[in-house]
Design a protein around this motif. Structure first.
Motif, mmCIF file in Angstrom:
data_model
loop_
_atom_site.group_PDB
_atom_site.id
_atom_site.type_symbol
_atom_site.label_atom_id
_atom_site.label_comp_id
_atom_site.label_asym_id
_atom_site.label_seq_id
_atom_site.Cartn_x
_atom_site.Cartn_y
_atom_site.Cartn_z
ATOM 1 N N ALA A 175 0.960 -1.184 0.024
ATOM 2 C CA ALA A 175 -0.065 0.087 0.259
ATOM 3 C C ALA A 175 0.805 1.252 0.085
ATOM 4 N N LYS A 176 2.063 1.241 0.685
ATOM 5 C CA LYS A 176 2.888 2.320 0.780
ATOM 6 C C LYS A 176 3.656 2.625 -0.388
ATOM 7 N N ASN A 177 4.034 1.570 -1.031
ATOM 8 C CA ASN A 177 5.028 1.675 -2.051
ATOM 9 C C ASN A 177 4.627 1.521 -3.476
ATOM 10 N N GLY A 178 3.046 1.744 -3.684
ATOM 11 C CA GLY A 178 2.665 1.374 -4.985
ATOM 12 C C GLY A 178 2.979 -0.049 -5.473
ATOM 13 N N ALA A 179 2.627 -0.886 -4.773
ATOM 14 C CA ALA A 179 2.560 -2.363 -5.392
ATOM 15 C C ALA A 179 3.908 -2.895 -5.470
ATOM 16 N N ILE A 180 4.819 -2.237 -5.036
ATOM 17 C CA ILE A 180 6.219 -2.905 -4.913
ATOM 18 C C ILE A 180 6.904 -3.189 -3.424
ATOM 19 N N PRO A 181 7.258 -4.329 -3.415
ATOM 20 C CA PRO A 181 7.411 -4.807 -2.037
ATOM 21 C C PRO A 181 8.892 -4.087 -1.761
ATOM 22 N N THR A 182 9.125 -3.789 -0.498
ATOM 23 C CA THR A 182 10.323 -3.364 0.082
ATOM 24 C C THR A 182 11.031 -4.202 1.007
ATOM 25 N N ASP B 37 -3.656 -10.341 -3.468
ATOM 26 C CA ASP B 37 -4.436 -9.407 -4.266
ATOM 27 C C ASP B 37 -3.386 -8.514 -4.788
ATOM 28 N N ALA B 38 -2.418 -7.817 -4.140
ATOM 29 C CA ALA B 38 -1.725 -6.879 -4.588
ATOM 30 C C ALA B 38 -0.624 -7.459 -5.794
ATOM 31 N N VAL B 39 -0.360 -8.698 -5.442
ATOM 32 C CA VAL B 39 0.597 -9.373 -6.649
ATOM 33 C C VAL B 39 -0.298 -9.555 -8.020
#
Lengths: 372, 165
Positions: A175-182, B37-39
């Motif tokens: 949610a924070k990073n625009g669907a890109i994991p950190t 969902d996000a993926v």
């Protein structure tokens, strides 16, 4: 089906490797005992004591415990660690810390009941802590219902906490990073996708895999992390406990049975596409298979991790038996190699358990149209 | 086997089942569902973006080919125009040549005609003048011939002689 068998081969190969290492270690051990016998014939008892001690330490380590000990010297009775809560149900709920037992030296008095810790089990005794032993040296005293937070349960809690923190953070980071994991999510997200694309979808099918994803992911990461934490010096043995693997296998079994359709049971009791006598012969075999599959899941995971722990501890024990630079270096090197192997086994066993669970779910939900 | 059963810790079994199910439910709500969902959302996004890019590429391609078509048409038209112009030029030259030829022919014919007319007129006038001159000479000859009687009688006689066959 190919994939299914290849895992059996893999795990067999794994076991073979472990067995070989065990044989080598036994061989080295026996070699050493001969040499020691020659050089030091007048002190065979002390040597035997050391071996027995190592044996006992290993046995103690792989078993569950009421204490979280990092280091223990059973000879001097010095333990480094902390005690854990004991929860007993015996005419009411009794909760107390395991320090009351003082590693079996004291009789714990709780609400007028007396308990004694003997060989890592809690028995109900009288005030003086008398244990009546039978001919196998097993106490015949009554055992209270034991729901203690043992070392294993403590380990499960830690693993659960770690998994929950990692993955809830990963979920939040989207949610924070625009669907890109950190952060660590970058490492774990591909694994989640791998379980989805390479385990769940091919085994269960595009239509139904979503329902099983939470279980498959949880079981994969739980087993993997538990296996990994077993290799750490904390010496927690979670997945090398039959109770733990049994709980996981029973969950797989229950999910399989509850999600099974008519087609699944038809394949068990009246196998389509074979002659009638064969159908009659196959039915009991298939029915047995329903129970054998989760049983194999339970035993495979338990045996692999249990064996791994024993091998590592045996080789580490050799360090103290050798007491020489060459032997010490050798056993250290061997222990290092096996520890690396155990890292592989940790993820491999988690993968196998998850993969086979997914396959069983796939069999249970297979549609009639997919004739094979 | 007996040892395994004997060592089986139902307490650990109970906690493992309980904690695992709790972990499963918690993770399902707080981790797996949002992660998956996000993926899948991201994957859809990538798929869409790729589709869009492909569409844009196709459109570009179409546009390019349309441009080329237009250019080709323009070139063809230019060719046509040039050809027309060339044709017109050639035709004009030919026409002019033809007309000039015709004109020249016509003029030559006219000249010829007028020359012949003039000639005719000149011949006629010459004839007239010759006749007049002849008559005048004849008049003077006759006047001289017929000035005496003997001469007139000699002429009549001669003429009568000529007439008598």
């Amino acid at each position: 089906m190919h994939k299914f068998y290849s895992h059996y081969y893999l795990s067999d190969m794994q076991k073979n490797i472990l067995r070989n290492f065990l044989l080598i270690s036994v061989f080295l051990l026996s070699l050493n005992s001969y040499s020691q016998h020659e050089t030091d014939p007048q002190k065979p008892e002390a040597k035997k004591d050391l071996k027995t001690k190592i044996k006992e330490d290993i046995r103690h380590h792989v078993k569950d415990s009421y204490y979280f000990d990092f280091n223990a010297d059973s000879e001097t009775g010095v333990y480094h660690g902390f005690s854990l809560p004991v929860i007993l149900i015996d005419n009411g709920l009794h909760v107390f810390m395991s320090s009351k037992f003082d590693h079996g030296k004291k009789v714990a008095e709780v609400n007028g009941n007396y308990y004694k810790l003997y060989h890592n089990k809690i028995y109900k005794t009288d005030a003086s802590g008398t244990l009546s032993l039978n001919e196998h040296l097993h106490p015949t005293n009554a055992k209270p219902l034991d729901f203690s937070i043992t070392k294993g349960v403590f380990g499960i809690l830690i693993v659960s906490l770690i998994i929950f923190l990692i993955f809830s953070n990963l979920a939040k980071s989207y949610a924070k990073n625009g669907a890109i994991p950190t952060g660590v999510g970058r490492f774990f997200e591909p694994l989640v996708i791998y379980i989805r694309d390479e385990v769940a979808i091919p085994s269960i099918g595009e239509k139904k895999y979503k329902r099983y994803m939470p279980f498959l992911l949880t079981v994969f990461f739980f087993i993997w992390f538990s296996n990994l934490i077993g290799i750490t010096p904390f010496g927690m043995n979670i997945t090398g406990n039959l109770a733990v693997t049994a709980a996981l296998a029973i969950l797989t079994f229950l999910i399989t049975q509850f999600s099974s359709n008519k087609n699944y049971w038809k394949h068990i009791f009246w196998m389509p596409g074979v002659p009638v006598p064969m159908k009659i012969i196959l039915a009991p075999i298939e029915l047995l298979g329903v129970f054998i599959k989760p049983f194999a899941l339970m035993m495979r995971l338990y045996a692999n991790i249990f064996a791994g722990h024993i091998v590592i501890y045996s080789i580490l024990g050799l360090l103290f038996v050798f007491k020489s630079y060459i032997g010490g270096t050798l056993s250290f090197g061997l222990a290092l190699v096996i520890s690396i192997l155990e890292l592989l086994v940790a993820i491999l066993q988690a993968y196998i358990f998850t993969m086979l669970s997914a396959l069983y779910f796939g069999f249970a939900t297979e549609e009639h149209s997919e004739e094979h | 086997m007996e040892k395994l059963i004997n060592d089986f810790s139902y307490g650990l079994f109970f906690w493992q089942t309980l904690l695992f199910i709790a972990l499963l439910l918690l993770l399902r709500k707080f981790a797996w569902k949002p992660i998956l969902d996000a993926v899948s959302e991201r994957e859809e996004g990538i798929k869409d973006a790729l589709g869009e890019a492909e569409k844009a590429r196709k459109e570009m391609h179409n546009l390019k080919s349309a441009n080329e078509q237009i250019l080709k048409e323009a070139r063809a038209e230019r060719e046509l125009l040039l050809k027309d112009a060339r044709d017109i030029k050639n035709k004009m030259i030919t026409d002019a040549k033809d007309e000039a030829q015709e004109q020249a022919t016509k003029m030559i014919a006219q000249a010829r005609e007028s020359i012949s007319n003039e000639k005719q007129a000149a011949i006629i006038e010459l004839k007239n003048q010759v006749a007049e001159l002849s008559i005048g000479i004849a008049k003077k000859v006759v006047q001289q011939e017929l000035s005496s009687e003997e001469k007139q009688t000699a002429l009549i006689e001669k003429m009568l002689k000529d007439l008598s066959l």
